[in-house]
Design an enzyme around this catalytic site. Structure first.
Site, PDB file in Angstrom:
ATOM      1  N   ARG A 235       0.868  -1.174   0.000  1.00 43.22           N
ATOM      2  CA  ARG A 235       0.000   0.000   0.000  1.00 43.22           C
ATOM      3  C   ARG A 235       0.906   1.225   0.000  1.00 43.22           C
ATOM      4  NH1 ARG A 235      -2.064   0.878   6.227  1.00 43.22           N
ATOM      5  NH2 ARG A 235      -0.032   0.626   7.162  1.00 43.22           N
TER       6      ARG A 235
ATOM      7  N   GLU B 142      -2.079   8.047   5.535  1.00 41.86           N
ATOM      8  CA  GLU B 142      -0.664   8.076   5.930  1.00 41.86           C
ATOM      9  C   GLU B 142       0.277   8.274   4.732  1.00 41.86           C
ATOM     10  OE1 GLU B 142      -0.101   4.505   8.272  1.00 41.86           O
ATOM     11  OE2 GLU B 142      -0.929   5.463  10.062  1.00 41.86           O
TER      12      GLU B 142
ATOM     13  N   GLU C 202      -5.994   7.888  14.696  1.00 44.89           N
ATOM     14  CA  GLU C 202      -5.767   6.474  15.021  1.00 44.89           C
ATOM     15  C   GLU C 202      -4.926   6.339  16.282  1.00 44.89           C
ATOM     16  OE1 GLU C 202      -3.961   4.078  11.977  1.00 44.89           O
ATOM     17  OE2 GLU C 202      -5.134   4.987  10.366  1.00 44.89           O
TER      18      GLU C 202
ATOM     19  N   CYS D 123       8.745  10.782 -12.103  1.00 41.71           N
ATOM     20  CA  CYS D 123       9.216  11.637 -11.011  1.00 41.71           C
ATOM     21  C   CYS D 123      10.465  12.408 -11.434  1.00 41.71           C
ATOM     22  CB  CYS D 123       9.475  10.804  -9.750  1.00 41.71           C
ATOM     23  SG  CYS D 123       7.935  10.240  -8.981  1.00 41.71           S
TER      24      CYS D 123
ATOM     25  N   TRP E  46       2.925  -4.148  14.416  1.00 43.52           N
ATOM     26  CA  TRP E  46       4.057  -3.936  13.519  1.00 43.52           C
ATOM     27  C   TRP E  46       5.324  -3.525  14.243  1.00 43.52           C
ATOM     28  CZ3 TRP E  46       5.304   1.144  14.231  1.00 43.52           C
ATOM     29  CH2 TRP E  46       4.279   1.986  14.669  1.00 43.52           C
TER      30      TRP E  46
ATOM     31  N   CYS F  94       9.376   7.940  -4.592  1.00 42.86           N
ATOM     32  CA  CYS F  94       9.394   7.234  -5.878  1.00 42.86           C
ATOM     33  C   CYS F  94      10.535   7.819  -6.704  1.00 42.86           C
ATOM     34  CB  CYS F  94       8.053   7.398  -6.594  1.00 42.86           C
ATOM     35  SG  CYS F  94       8.002   6.541  -8.187  1.00 42.86           S
TER      36      CYS F  94
ATOM     37  N   PHE G  73      -3.295  -9.143  14.089  1.00 37.26           N
ATOM     38  CA  PHE G  73      -2.969  -9.030  15.510  1.00 37.26           C
ATOM     39  C   PHE G  73      -3.027  -7.588  16.012  1.00 37.26           C
ATOM     40  CE2 PHE G  73      -0.697 -13.298  15.575  1.00 37.26           C
ATOM     41  CZ  PHE G  73      -1.640 -13.864  16.435  1.00 37.26           C
ATOM     42  N   HIS G  74      -3.395  -6.671  15.120  1.00 28.57           N
ATOM     43  CA  HIS G  74      -3.530  -5.281  15.576  1.00 28.57           C
ATOM     44  C   HIS G  74      -4.772  -5.168  16.450  1.00 28.57           C
ATOM     45  CE1 HIS G  74      -3.683  -0.955  15.717  1.00 28.57           C
ATOM     46  NE2 HIS G  74      -2.568  -0.869  15.022  1.00 28.57           N
TER      47      HIS G  74
ATOM     48  N   CYS H   3       2.922   5.966  -7.673  1.00 29.35           N
ATOM     49  CA  CYS H   3       3.842   7.044  -8.042  1.00 29.35           C
ATOM     50  C   CYS H   3       3.049   8.352  -8.024  1.00 29.35           C
ATOM     51  CB  CYS H   3       4.408   6.807  -9.437  1.00 29.35           C
ATOM     52  SG  CYS H   3       5.156   8.305 -10.112  1.00 29.35           S
TER      53      CYS H   3
HETATM   54 ZN   LIG Z   1       7.384   8.116  -9.701  1.00 36.72          ZN
END
Ligand SMILES: [Zn+2]
Length: 671
Positions: free
Chosen positions: A110, A149, A305, A159, A313, A154, A355-356, A114
């Site tokens: 996730r 978030e 959050e 870019c 994590w 990239c 497990f979160h 780009c």
């Molecule tokens: Zn890019």
């Protein structure tokens, strides 16, 4: 100020699409029991609501929105653009990112688009617009949540092209760029914009964290932050075509390095952020991040959050101890939050976040410790009602935080790899935290005149205009505290010539001739006029007085006797220059005298082991009294006889608080 919401949003990320409909009904029953009044939905649903390039399917989302609207939820509606659908990556591989090593990614993960891919931009803008057209008029939609978030980098060809355009706009001529990046070094001169490449492992990057050309790499950081911000504003503007007034946010991440949040906040209606302290994160560090998030707009923020108990994590995902989530939530409100939201409301069946922690555990029942604690907090927040909404945090001390400095200081090669930005800022923040002195985290272009004391640790990069602003502030009577590694470079990371601390030299009244670096096992001493000796290390500036007086000098090595800490009177104010990393005792000694002379007042006029924070509304002050220490400590005597808003009980003389206990005292402001 006017609150953004009509009540404290209490809820969090909700993914009913991962569950059968019988579970939805059960969720509504259980959430009502826990006093949950808000749900953040559609965060990662792009593949569901747009199953192919040509088709959209909002039927399930319609049902979710209808259900939550019927139940009178405040819906935080996300745009789902933080994770690409598989079909898009298959048909248009350019939408996936190219990483630091130069590898083009395939479908997966996730935060993977780009930011400069025109295809991604087109699809994301269309989706945001369609969502706003469909749901923008629903009065239960309380807030838009764009993507999720934002972060990462990239290094693809799109870019690269966009970076060249960005640079052309900034520098106008290739000569100006060569000068800014000091490209005579290593014979790096470029003659055409097309010769410029992104700074990664294939070019001038040295590992992910260092670079051969900081000017180039810092410009890339600025560009990358701008690129992602342009994705945000693009979706925001698409929403605004259909929905003129629902607030729009995206969830930030505290001191996350890659994005210049001060710049971002200008484009956001309200700041929101995700707070995930580790089991050993100091409470002062969490408080600092809250103050930073509040400082971005100088306004209350959303806690988008936090986990009700456990993360998944981190290396060690400890349970939050009984009462800890509640205390953490009140600390958040104390520092300026107008919402308390969790990730997540029901624990996932599969995927890496199974497990979160969640409000509803895998057991699926309300008879759990976590659910009971969530419910207790829900009942209390309901009782608080609108009292604290929109109220302000006032401070007499400002600590400067600046992403350009963050990048530049940590890119620099030498004098020590152990100089890190956030840790250094935190060392100074912690001093005030422990004294219950309110602090605002401020940008480099803040109005310093609002503060009695400005602390600017490791102000490595002094940008245009800053010298004049600081000189005016001090001349007018302000007190500035700055440290080693300050005044060294300009905004392109080229050294301010003529001796450190460059533009701050006259102001500080010192010249730093050399900078020694000390390994962790090496220490020096700071020796004060009264004979006190405290430990110092990390770096030691070798300075000469140019009008300043010596407050402490080094006690060892060939520079024993040279000044380590100085004070310079400048106009009606003063500048303290701290040339080394002092230990707690040494720093406290200096800061105590600064605070005393500047007449900076703590929140209450008596020492305590408890954290005490004040929020002020139009007609009252709210004192949040919290115990984050292992021991049991008395409630400060000044609150004796006043009523705790939460328990509605009078605070008795000598009453003590155990770890994670909280009291809130409301004092009416007499007009
Ligand atoms: Zn890019």
């Amino acid at each position: 100020m006017e609150p953004t919401f009509q009540r404290i949003l209490y809820g969090g990320d909700y993914n009913p699409n991962q569950w059968s409909r019988e579970i939805w009904t059960e969720d509504m029953r259980m959430f009502q029991d826990a006093r949950i009044n808000s749900a953040t939905i559609n965060v990662f649903s792009w593949a569901k609501i747009q199953p192919s390039e040509e088709t959209y399917d909002f039927s399930e989302l319609d049902d979710i929105v209808d259900m939550l609207s019927r139940e009178n939820y405040d819906i935080v509606l996300a745009t789902s653009t933080a994770a690409l659908p598989a079909w898009m990556v298959k048909r248009y591989p350019e939408v996936a990112r190219t990483d630091y090593e130069g590898v083009r990614h395939k479908f997966g993960g996730r935060h993977n688009a780009c930011p400069n891919s025109p295809v991604f931009q087109k699809f994301a803008r269309n989706l945001a617009g369609k969502l706003a057209e469909r749901y923008g008029s629903n009065k239960h939609v309380a807030c838009w949540h764009i993507s999720n978030e934002y972060g990462g980098e990239c290094y693809c060809e799109h870019c690269t092209s966009a970076f060249r355009v960005w640079l052309r706009k900034k520098y106008k001529t290739i000569e100006a760029l060569n000068k800014a990046w000091n490209m005579e070094f290593w014979g790096h001169l470029v003659y055409d914009w097309d010769e410029i490449v992104l700074p990664n492992a294939l070019s001038d990057g040295i590992g992910y964290n260092k670079t051969a050309f900081a000017g180039l790499s810092i410009d890339y950081c600025r560009f990358n932050s701008d690129s992602l911000l342009a994705n945000f504003t693009m979706e925001r503007d698409a929403i605004r075509e259909f929905d003129k007034d629902t607030p729009i946010t995206t969830n930030l991440m505290g001191t996350y390095k890659a994005l210049d949040y001060f710049k971002w906040a200008k484009e956001m209606d309200i700041v929101s952020w995700d707070n995930y302290p580790s089991y050993n994160t100091p409470w002062s560090s969490t408080a600092m991040r809250h103050d930073l998030m509040r400082g971005l707009k100088g306004a209350p923020f959303m806690l988008m959050e936090q986990t009700p108990s456990q993360q998944n994590w981190q290396r060690y995902n400890s349970l939050k101890r009984p009462g800890q989530m509640r205390a953490q939530s009140y600390q958040t409100v104390a520092h300026g939050a107008d919402t308390i939201q969790f990730f997540q409301l029901r624990r996932s069946v599969g995927g890496c976040e199974k497990f979160h922690g969640a409000v509803i555990a895998h057991a699926g029942i309300e008879d759990t410790r976590v659910f009971r604690e969530v419910k207790q907090l829900g009942q209390e927040l309901e009782k608080l009602g609108t009292m604290t909404l929109g109220s302000e945090n006032k401070a007499e001390v400002g600590i400067v935080f600046d992403w350009d400095n963050y990048w530049a200081l940590e890119y620099t090669s030498g004098p020590s790899e152990d100089i890190t930005y956030v840790n250094t800022i935190h060392q100074y923040y912690k001093y005030f935290y422990e004294k219950n002195i309110a602090v605002d985290m401020v940008p480099v272009d803040a109005d310093f005149s609002n503060y009695k004391v400005i602390v600017a640790p490791v102000l490595y990069m002094v940008k245009q205009g800053m010298k004049e602003a600081l000189e005016k502030y001090v001349a007018d009577g302000g007190v500035l505290v700055t440290t080693y590694m300050s005044g060294i470079v300009d905004e392109s990371d080229n050294v301010h010539l003529g001796g450190y601390p460059g533009p701050l030299r006259k102001l500080a009244g010192v010249w730093v001739e050399e900078i020694d670096a000390l390994a962790p096992e090496q220490k020096n001493k700071a020796v004060f006029a009264d004979g006190t000796k405290t430990e110092c290390g990390l770096v030691c500036d070798l300075m000469h007085l140019e009008g300043a007086e010596c407050i402490a000098k080094y006690g060892a090595d060939f520079y024993a006797g040279m000044p380590a800490v100085t004070k310079n009177t400048f106009g009606n104010g003063a500048v303290y220059y701290i040339g080394t990393r002092l230990d707690t005792e040494g720093l406290n000694k200096i800061m105590n005298s600064i605070v005393e002379k500047a007449l900076v007042a703590p929140v209450i006029d008596e020492p305590t082991e408890l954290e005490v924070v004040v929020r002020t509304s139009k007609d009252a002050e709210f004192y949040f009294i919290m115990n984050f220490k292992d021991g049991e400590y008395p409630v400060p005597a000044c609150f004796t006889g006043e009523t705790d808003v939460l328990s509605e009980k009078k605070i008795e003389s000598g009453e003590t608080m155990k770890k994670y206990e909280v009291r809130i005292v409301r004092r009416a402001i007499s007009k």
